[in-house]
Write an enzyme that holds these catalytic residues in place. Structure first.
Site, PDB file in Angstrom:
ATOM      1  N   LYS A 191      -0.403  14.551 -41.814  1.00 43.41           N
ATOM      2  CA  LYS A 191       0.148  14.464 -40.442  1.00 43.41           C
ATOM      3  C   LYS A 191      -0.187  15.713 -39.640  1.00 43.41           C
ATOM      4  CE  LYS A 191       3.779  17.408 -40.634  1.00 43.41           C
ATOM      5  NZ  LYS A 191       4.092  18.501 -39.717  1.00 43.41           N
ATOM      6  N   THR A 248       5.516  15.051 -35.203  1.00 41.91           N
ATOM      7  CA  THR A 248       4.569  16.155 -35.026  1.00 41.91           C
ATOM      8  C   THR A 248       3.541  15.837 -33.942  1.00 41.91           C
ATOM      9  OG1 THR A 248       4.885  16.490 -37.384  1.00 41.91           O
ATOM     10  CG2 THR A 248       3.257  17.845 -36.351  1.00 41.91           C
TER      11      THR A 248
HETATM   12  O1  LIG Z   1       5.128  22.977 -36.270  1.00 42.69           O
HETATM   13  P1  LIG Z   1       4.379  22.157 -37.281  1.00 42.69           P
HETATM   14  O2  LIG Z   1       3.224  21.446 -36.668  1.00 42.69           O
HETATM   15  O3  LIG Z   1       4.011  22.975 -38.474  1.00 42.69           O
HETATM   16  O4  LIG Z   1       5.362  21.008 -37.778  1.00 42.69           O
HETATM   17  C1  LIG Z   1       6.617  21.341 -38.300  1.00 42.69           C
HETATM   18  C2  LIG Z   1       7.171  20.252 -39.198  1.00 42.69           C
HETATM   19  O5  LIG Z   1       6.278  19.974 -40.241  1.00 42.69           O
HETATM   20  C3  LIG Z   1       7.556  18.996 -38.472  1.00 42.69           C
HETATM   21  O6  LIG Z   1       8.137  18.074 -39.376  1.00 42.69           O
END
Ligand SMILES: O=P(O)(O)OC[C@H](O)CO
Ligand SMILES: NC(=O)c1ccc[n+]([C@@H]2O[C@H](COP(=O)([O-])OP(=O)(O)OC[C@H]3O[C@@H](n4cnc5c(N)ncnc54)[C@H](O)[C@@H]3O)[C@@H](O)[C@H]2O)c1
Length: 333
Positions: A191, A248
């Site tokens: 993701k 995300t």
């Molecule tokens: O800020 P990111 O893109 O690392 O996303 C944070 C978390 O994984 C969201 O679930």
């Protein structure tokens, strides 16, 4: 009541700190290992992680340390170092880890070069530990503020999962058990790469239809890889797959999404990374995902395009044209 009263958290970034606070709110005694002395000092003296999670007052039952050996007597460990730092950190903890300690892996990424998942890295560095995976839609600041959140907590045996859920779960931080560790790991890792893709789309002003198409086709790529690696298809439809993908890819609060937006606006990756202290896991994970997909024989054209953009092999515009000019095909394949 949980059998795990003392919780050790490895990694004093935003997520490690938020999880430490959650465990404290669940009634646990928490020791939080931070690599940076100033982070431990800020937590112990000011009750705040002013470097990685400013503005959140932390509970008195959290003690920070720079000595990883201080976690030796903890009943369970939460491993929250960024994926590319996980191996050296676990190696340092290995001599202090008791036999059969549960280690809940909370980071979202794949080790570059070796293509190892975090459970593989744990198995190689601390073979006596019992692996578990925490993944799902959860921004650290939301969790630390006590906003409602639900995540996947995966263990091989449900009894361990139940004990860990009772140890760190609260009405505001709701873990759901799964027996599928691989699915939880692949969902959380892929993701991040897809969030960079959605960010690029936003940065280039491609519109909400393109955004939705990227999420749906990206979800197909994530599921194909996970199933080929032994995951259950349903796991990817849950919190750690679709749930986290939607979060995300929908908010520039995400470091991965905002990195993509900046790339789509024409900024250079080196400049974007140069001004960040926070980790952007998708950048290192993208090439690993592509290599894994080749090894597994599954098609992941969006992830391939992102890896090529990040490596500088292809421009954003050329990658977009390549994706759009692929032959028309059947949706379910
Ligand atoms: O800020 P990111 O893109 O690392 O996303 C944070 C978390 O994984 C969201 O679930
Ligand atoms: N922040 C979130 O909202 C969130 C939510 C869920 C999962 N995660 C995951 O948690 C993991 C950690 O992310 P974060 O947001 O807590 O980090 P962060 O961006 O807040 O901070 C960076 C972290 O990297 C650590 N670090 C830097 N150099 C290091 C080294 N040489 N050795 C060990 N550690 C080093 C820092 O100590 C700090 O803990 C990532 O895999 C991320 O995907 C983050």
């Amino acid at each position: 009541m949980s059998g795990y009263q003392s919780i050790g958290v490895i990694g004093g970034g935003a997520w490690g700190t938020a999880l430490a606070e959650t465990a404290a709110k669940a009634g646990r005694d928490v020791i939080l290992w931070c690599v940076e002395p100033e982070v431990a000092k800020s937590i112990n003296s000011d009750r705040e992680n002013s470097v990685f999670l400013p503005g959140v007052r932390l509970s008195e039952s959290i003690r920070a340390t720079n000595q990883i050996a201080d976690l030796a007597d903890c009943d369970a460990i939460l491993a929250v170092a960024p994926a590319q730092h996980m191996r050296p950190v676990l190696k340092a903890f290995a001599p202090h880890c008791r036999e059969a300690t549960p280690v809940l892996l909370c980071s979202k990424g794949i080790e570059r070069g070796t293509l190892k998942l975090m459970t593989d890295v744990l198995d190689e560095e601390i073979p006596s530990a019992i692996p578990a995976v925490l993944s799902g839609p959860s921004f650290a600041i939301d969790v630390a503020k006590g906003l409602p959140t639900a995540v996947t907590l995966a263990t091989r045996h449900k009894s361990l999962g139940t004990a860990l859920m009772n140890a760190i779960g609260t009405p505001r931080f709701r873990p759901y058990w799964s027996g599928d560790l691989i699915g939880a790991e692949i969902g959380g890792s892929v993701k991040n790469v897809l969030a960079i893709a959605c960010g690029i789309s936003e940065g280039k002003g491609l519109g909400k239809s393109a955004h939705a198409a990227l999420i749906a086709r990206g979800f197909a790529e994530m599921t194909r890889l996970a199933v080929a690696m032994g995951a259950e298809r349903e796991t990817l439809s849950g919190l750690c797959g679709l749930g986290d993908l939607v979060l995300t890819c929908s908010s520039t609060q995400s470091r991965n999404m905002s990195c993509g937006v900046a790339l789509g606006e024409g900024r250079a990756l080196a400049d974007i990374m140069g001004e960040r202290k926070a980790v952007t896991e998708g950048v290192a994970t993208a090439p690993a995902v592509v290599e894994l997909s080749h090894r597994a024989g599954v098609r992941m054209p969006i992830c391939e395009a992102i890896a090529a953009i990040l490596s500088g092999d292809v421009s954003v515009d050329d990658a977009m044209e390549m994706l759009l000019n692929r032959p028309f095909t059947v949706e379910g394949e």
